[in-house]
Write a protein that holds these residues in place. Structure first.
Motif, mmCIF file in Angstrom:
data_model
loop_
_atom_site.group_PDB
_atom_site.id
_atom_site.type_symbol
_atom_site.label_atom_id
_atom_site.label_comp_id
_atom_site.label_asym_id
_atom_site.label_seq_id
_atom_site.Cartn_x
_atom_site.Cartn_y
_atom_site.Cartn_z
ATOM 1 N N LEU A 12 4.428 5.741 3.183
ATOM 2 C CA LEU A 12 4.694 6.672 2.026
ATOM 3 C C LEU A 12 5.085 5.552 0.997
ATOM 4 C CD1 LEU A 12 5.536 9.352 0.565
ATOM 5 C CD2 LEU A 12 7.562 9.056 1.588
ATOM 6 N N VAL A 13 6.026 4.655 1.403
ATOM 7 C CA VAL A 13 6.571 3.698 0.244
ATOM 8 C C VAL A 13 5.371 2.914 -0.008
ATOM 9 C CG1 VAL A 13 7.685 1.634 0.201
ATOM 10 C CG2 VAL A 13 8.631 3.573 1.155
ATOM 11 N N ALA A 14 4.367 2.171 0.704
ATOM 12 C CA ALA A 14 3.082 1.698 0.251
ATOM 13 C C ALA A 14 2.269 2.413 -0.609
ATOM 14 C CB ALA A 14 2.479 1.017 1.747
ATOM 15 N N LEU A 15 2.150 3.420 -0.357
ATOM 16 C CA LEU A 15 1.156 4.265 -1.012
ATOM 17 C C LEU A 15 1.773 4.714 -2.381
ATOM 18 C CD1 LEU A 15 -0.221 6.997 1.555
ATOM 19 C CD2 LEU A 15 -1.396 5.131 0.492
ATOM 20 N N ILE A 16 3.177 4.785 -2.580
ATOM 21 C CA ILE A 16 3.644 5.122 -3.750
ATOM 22 C C ILE A 16 3.686 3.889 -4.558
ATOM 23 C CG2 ILE A 16 5.788 5.718 -5.091
ATOM 24 C CD1 ILE A 16 6.552 7.523 -2.858
ATOM 25 N N GLY A 17 4.016 2.613 -4.045
ATOM 26 C CA GLY A 17 4.116 1.418 -4.633
ATOM 27 C C GLY A 17 2.645 1.012 -4.909
ATOM 28 N N GLY A 18 1.724 1.241 -4.098
ATOM 29 C CA GLY A 18 0.333 0.773 -4.453
ATOM 30 C C GLY A 18 -0.288 1.517 -5.599
ATOM 31 N N MET A 44 -1.683 0.268 -9.123
ATOM 32 C CA MET A 44 -2.909 0.640 -9.726
ATOM 33 C C MET A 44 -2.767 1.315 -10.936
ATOM 34 S SD MET A 44 -5.816 2.809 -7.860
ATOM 35 C CE MET A 44 -4.963 4.651 -7.900
ATOM 36 N N LYS A 45 -1.945 2.225 -11.318
ATOM 37 C CA LYS A 45 -1.635 3.009 -12.544
ATOM 38 C C LYS A 45 -1.274 1.842 -13.828
ATOM 39 C CE LYS A 45 1.033 6.473 -14.853
ATOM 40 N NZ LYS A 45 1.931 7.392 -14.905
ATOM 41 N N ILE A 64 6.200 -5.916 1.716
ATOM 42 C CA ILE A 64 4.795 -6.161 1.644
ATOM 43 C C ILE A 64 4.473 -5.862 0.199
ATOM 44 C CG2 ILE A 64 2.548 -5.138 2.098
ATOM 45 C CD1 ILE A 64 3.743 -6.696 4.466
ATOM 46 N N LEU A 65 4.938 -5.031 -0.640
ATOM 47 C CA LEU A 65 4.773 -4.831 -1.923
ATOM 48 C C LEU A 65 5.333 -6.020 -2.757
ATOM 49 C CD1 LEU A 65 5.866 -0.973 -2.389
ATOM 50 C CD2 LEU A 65 3.556 -2.075 -2.198
ATOM 51 N N GLN A 66 6.352 -6.517 -2.397
ATOM 52 C CA GLN A 66 6.815 -7.734 -3.167
ATOM 53 C C GLN A 66 5.729 -8.855 -2.859
ATOM 54 O OE1 GLN A 66 9.450 -7.956 -4.921
ATOM 55 N NE2 GLN A 66 9.183 -10.145 -5.331
ATOM 56 N N MET A 67 5.117 -9.024 -1.677
ATOM 57 C CA MET A 67 4.047 -10.050 -1.665
ATOM 58 C C MET A 67 2.961 -9.708 -2.653
ATOM 59 S SD MET A 67 4.506 -10.435 2.747
ATOM 60 C CE MET A 67 3.152 -11.799 2.700
ATOM 61 N N LEU A 68 2.702 -8.547 -2.431
ATOM 62 C CA LEU A 68 1.401 -8.229 -3.340
ATOM 63 C C LEU A 68 1.873 -8.370 -4.798
ATOM 64 C CD1 LEU A 68 0.199 -4.847 -1.974
ATOM 65 C CD2 LEU A 68 -1.106 -7.124 -1.840
ATOM 66 N N GLU A 69 3.006 -8.320 -5.145
ATOM 67 C CA GLU A 69 3.527 -8.438 -6.463
ATOM 68 C C GLU A 69 3.459 -9.954 -7.003
ATOM 69 O OE1 GLU A 69 7.624 -7.728 -8.432
ATOM 70 O OE2 GLU A 69 6.583 -5.847 -8.385
ATOM 71 N N THR A 127 1.355 -7.396 -12.384
ATOM 72 C CA THR A 127 1.375 -6.062 -11.880
ATOM 73 C C THR A 127 2.329 -5.854 -11.061
ATOM 74 O OG1 THR A 127 -1.135 -6.151 -12.018
ATOM 75 C CG2 THR A 127 -0.160 -4.273 -10.961
ATOM 76 N N HIS A 128 3.179 -4.691 -11.362
ATOM 77 C CA HIS A 128 4.219 -4.574 -10.541
ATOM 78 C C HIS A 128 4.032 -3.303 -9.410
ATOM 79 C CE1 HIS A 128 5.981 -6.122 -14.244
ATOM 80 N NE2 HIS A 128 7.034 -6.356 -13.287
ATOM 81 N N TYR A 129 4.076 -3.630 -8.026
ATOM 82 C CA TYR A 129 4.015 -2.763 -7.090
ATOM 83 C C TYR A 129 5.211 -2.267 -6.474
ATOM 84 C CZ TYR A 129 -0.866 -4.430 -7.162
ATOM 85 O OH TYR A 129 -2.071 -4.822 -7.528
ATOM 86 N N GLN A 130 6.258 -2.179 -6.971
ATOM 87 C CA GLN A 130 7.588 -1.649 -6.376
ATOM 88 C C GLN A 130 7.712 -0.106 -6.481
ATOM 89 O OE1 GLN A 130 9.269 -3.327 -4.481
ATOM 90 N NE2 GLN A 130 8.376 -5.518 -4.715
#
Length: 417
Positions: A36-42, A46-47, A358-363, A374-377
């Motif tokens: 849920l968190v990964a999908l919301i952050g991703g 993407m947006k 994980i989202l922080q690493m992508l960011e 791009t912010h993935y948080q």
């Protein structure tokens, strides 16, 4: 719900005695919350990534330009080339009072290629002549200096604003280039600003490869006379651009003997439609994200309920003895539901923390020039809501096992033993 210290110790003892089972059960909740968190952050990332392609453009803007006609009109055959002029700006202002900004833009001749020089370096550039009002339609992201102003236009000043790529190619050492001179073709211009906007809406080429000059200076340097290649407009607050695009097209078309219904001959590109399309797209994406995320959480909660049911069955004798020595149904209910909440909440919070990591690493991987692109948080309140949902599912998961535990009688417990 009030639980004493002894009850908490019993909960921990129970979870410790069933380590492997608790781990498998908690992993289902952990994975559901993480998803849920990964999908919301991703989805948020993407947006933001897609919106960056249109960064700076006013959401209620439109662009008008001329093309080859596709319809015959008043004795003129189709296939005729024509061009707008500065009088069209005033015509649109008078006929369409709902518009706020009307900014003409002129480019170098379509068959010409301009080259910019600085010291021993040179690069091909897209030259565009703009007015200060154009910044209200396509907002620049100034890294150094300023944008073109009214005095630049009135006095035909030889000044320029460089796009990001042009600046990096001409000034390899970096630093503030404002005040330095570059040569574009045979004319020298003083750099007054650097625009770092990187919109992917191409208007006579990428904004990163563009050099902006005063509108009147381009007319003079490239012998464009009164011609205008593009008219950028924005609507006043509360006005829907789609309601006035036909009137804009008709105003320009009639002045140049073009059929007012020829949508190709007088092209009006309405960005409002594009932004609405993106909004509708992400509404659907967000709905799908929450549907998948909550579905995964529900599956994890069902797993917790099943495991707690097995645990209650294994502890039939223990629960029966507690009932025999005075434990009330409320105490049994509190213990079972508390075990369920502790199990789901620990697993859920671990899933939130792992997802945010994980989202922080992508960011960090999206950084460019020392800045995050791009912010993935996920937001704080989204994380709180996820924790609340996990707790609620923990309560629901423990209801059926707790009801079974309360129904156990001491006599049945002894018989089971």
């Amino acid at each position: 719900m009030r639980i004493d210290i002894d009850s908490y110790r019993e909960i921990l003892d129970t979870l410790t005695r069933n380590k492997s089972r608790s781990f498998l059960t908690g992993f289902g909740v952990f994975w559901g919350v993480f998803m849920l968190v990964a999908l919301i952050g991703g989805g948020q990332g993407m947006k933001e990534m897609l919106n960056s392609n249109f960064a700076g453009f006013a959401t209620n803007s439109a662009f008008v330009w001329s093309q080859q006609t596709t319809k015959a009109y008043k004795g003129f055959r189709k296939g005729r080339w024509w061009s707008m002029d500065q009088k069209d700006v005033e015509r649109i202002r008078q006929r369409v009072p709902e518009l706020d900004v009307i900014a003409p833009v002129v480019f170098m001749p379509w068959n010409a290629q301009s080259t910019a020089y600085h010291e021993d370096r040179k690069v091909s550039v897209n030259v565009q002549g703009v007015t200060p009002d154009y910044a209200r339609v396509n907002e620049p992201k100034l890294f150094y200096g300023r944008y073109i102003n009214d005095m630049d236009v009135k006095q035909h000043r030889k000044v320029c604003v460089l796009g990001k790529k042009i600046y990096k190619d001409l000034f390899k050492k970096g630093g503030n280039p404002c005040g330095q001179s570059i040569r574009i073709d045979s004319t020298y211009y003083q750099v007054v600003g650097v625009d770092y906007s990187s919109s992917n809406i191409s208007i006579n080429g990428s904004s990163e490869e563009a050099v902006s000059l005063p509108f009147t200076m381009v007319q003079q340097a490239y012998n464009r006379g009164q011609q205008v290649d593009l008219i950028a407009v924005t609507a006043r607050e509360g006005v829907v651009m789609s309601d006035i695009t036909d009137r804009i097209r008709e105003t320009v078309a009639r002045a140049h003997y073009v059929d007012p219904t020829d949508e190709r001959g007088v092209t009006v590109f309405n960005t409002e439609v594009l932004f609405q399309l993106l909004d509708n797209l992400f509404k659907g994406v967000n709905f799908l994200i929450w549907l998948v995320g909550l579905g995964t959480l529900l599956a994890g909660a069902i797993g917790v309920s099943n495991i707690m049911m097995v645990t209650v069955r294994e502890r039939t004798t223990e629960i029966g003895i507690r009932r025999a020595i005075g434990a009330t149904p409320k105490m049994i209910l509190s213990q079972i539901i508390s075990e369920s909440i502790v199990l789901t909440l620990v697993a859920g919070m671990s899933g939130i923390l792992f997802g945010v990591m994980i989202l922080q690493m992508l960011e960090m991987g999206s950084m460019e020039d020392g800045m995050v692109t791009t912010h993935y948080q996920v937001s704080f309140w989204t994380a709180i809501f996820a924790a609340f949902v996990v707790s609620a599912m923990g309560v629901l998961a423990g209801l059926a096992p707790a009801a079974r535990a309360m129904s156990i009688k001491p006599v049945d417990a002894m018989r089971d033993e």
